[in-house]
Design an enzyme around this catalytic site. Sequence first.
Site, PDB file in Angstrom:
ATOM      1  N   ASP A 170       0.569  -0.976   0.111  1.00  0.00           N
ATOM      2  CA  ASP A 170       0.090   0.102   0.004  1.00  0.00           C
ATOM      3  C   ASP A 170       0.733   1.290   0.594  1.00  0.00           C
ATOM      4  O   ASP A 170       1.429   1.411   1.263  1.00  0.00           O
ATOM      5  CB  ASP A 170      -1.327  -0.564   0.985  1.00  0.00           C
ATOM      6  CG  ASP A 170      -2.398   1.310   1.095  1.00  0.00           C
ATOM      7  OD1 ASP A 170      -1.617   1.546   0.653  1.00  0.00           O
ATOM      8  OD2 ASP A 170      -3.098   0.747   1.578  1.00  0.00           O
ATOM      9  N   ASP A 207      -0.909   5.361  -6.846  1.00  0.00           N
ATOM     10  CA  ASP A 207      -1.289   4.720  -6.025  1.00  0.00           C
ATOM     11  C   ASP A 207      -1.579   2.583  -6.635  1.00  0.00           C
ATOM     12  O   ASP A 207      -2.116   2.801  -7.191  1.00  0.00           O
ATOM     13  CB  ASP A 207      -2.610   5.030  -5.032  1.00  0.00           C
ATOM     14  CG  ASP A 207      -3.129   4.179  -4.127  1.00  0.00           C
ATOM     15  OD1 ASP A 207      -2.390   3.813  -3.158  1.00  0.00           O
ATOM     16  OD2 ASP A 207      -4.100   3.493  -4.316  1.00  0.00           O
TER      17      ASP A 207
END
Length: 480
Positions: free
Chosen positions: A163, A360
């Site tokens: 992440d 991301d």
Amino acid sequence: MGPLTSLILSLFLFCSFSLTHSRTTPQGPKTTVLDVASSLQNAHKVLTLNHQLRHHQQLSLSSFTLQLHSRVSIQKPSNTDYKSLTLLRLERDSARVRSLQTRLDLALKRISESDLHPAESGNEFQSEELQGPIVSGTSQGSGEYFLRLGIGKPPSPAYVVLDTGSDVSWIQCAPCADCYQQSDPIFDPNSSDSYSPIHCDAPQCKSLDLSECRNGTCLYEVSYGDGSYTVGEFATETVSFGSASVDGVAIGCGHNNEGLFVGAAGLLGLGGGSLSFPAQLNATSFSYCLVDRDSDSASTLEFDSPLPRNTVSAPLRRNPQLDTFYYLGMTGLSVGGELLPIPETSFAVDSGGGGGIIVDSGTAVTRLRSEVYDELRDAFVRGTRGLPAANGVSLFDTCYDLSSRSSVEVPTVSFHFPDGKELPLPAKNYLIPVDSVGTFCFAFAPTTSSLSIIGNVQQQGTRVGFDIANSLIGFSSNSC
């Protein structure tokens, strides 16, 4: 006007035209071919993959190299057909996007409130918040890519989610007040010789957005904006990668966790803040390469390794209001070799900390501001008039029936960066199957938020490198 003056003026006009022309005309391919048959074959195969635990990790002397696996290669989907799997993925993805947007909104709100009421600002949460809200476990975030670590001494194996949108790394810990289902046994800190609670006055504790002191020990809370959260004790622990290990890594030991990353034991935070894993390693760079989410092959996460020679680089920019996100210096988009009439400011962070576009790993589908998305979609539709249209699916409003085709030629979609640099995307990174019978959709989506996000569908098959030391983000195609 004399001959010499005319010649100078002509040369000036020619050079001005050439410079303008080079800035506005892309040099990449105008069209690219989508292998429809191969994409559908993967869609059929994904529900019957041979799932097995993978333990092997690679380690080089100069850098860490960890294996990454798609969610479906680790955890067999419960879905009986590919369309329901797609809808579940998109539901997770929407929750993920909401959490990122909320994270930025809260950061900007805290800054604003701190300016208005400096004496009232603080970073403690109330004792009753340790229990956390009761929310549905179906909101899982995205978490489509897992990697395997060892936690503690002796190491307990655990799958964690990659992440780049978070800083705090954490795992579920016993005893569990509330834990979701994971593939591995819950980590028990009492079984580790290297587990050490962090004291309240330690720098790691003070760096948390939300913390509390209880009996001299630092407690943490991380909320993801969509109702998901993790709450527990902040501690240092040994993290192992195959035969190598790193001591004293600050991680959250979550005794109360809800809603996130079912199947994984926790999360590895790769964001830009001081508590992120790269920051704690003092890594000058890291990179990852994401294979197709429908594949059972592995890719890698690497620290302190050089970017490949074919890297297309762009500026890595920071938001002074939120250091977690990796903002990308982007200048425009093109379709079929034609730059779209989109102002560069559409991709920039504004003076208040809003806007901008981030890279991301956890978001699947690239989100663009509505006006930017409309320009992109309309240009793509104009270039695909010969393809039979299909009804929209979930957040996708532009879909095609390719059931009778083995391959199709479509306009190339490219990202554009400063200094004339261009990253053309392969067709499979923006025209994806949403069922197993031939419906493909244009894999971009609009957002009403000012924050835009480049998601992992567009990153697949590309090594994405974050050169922290030189403030660059690099994209290397076909480097998995």
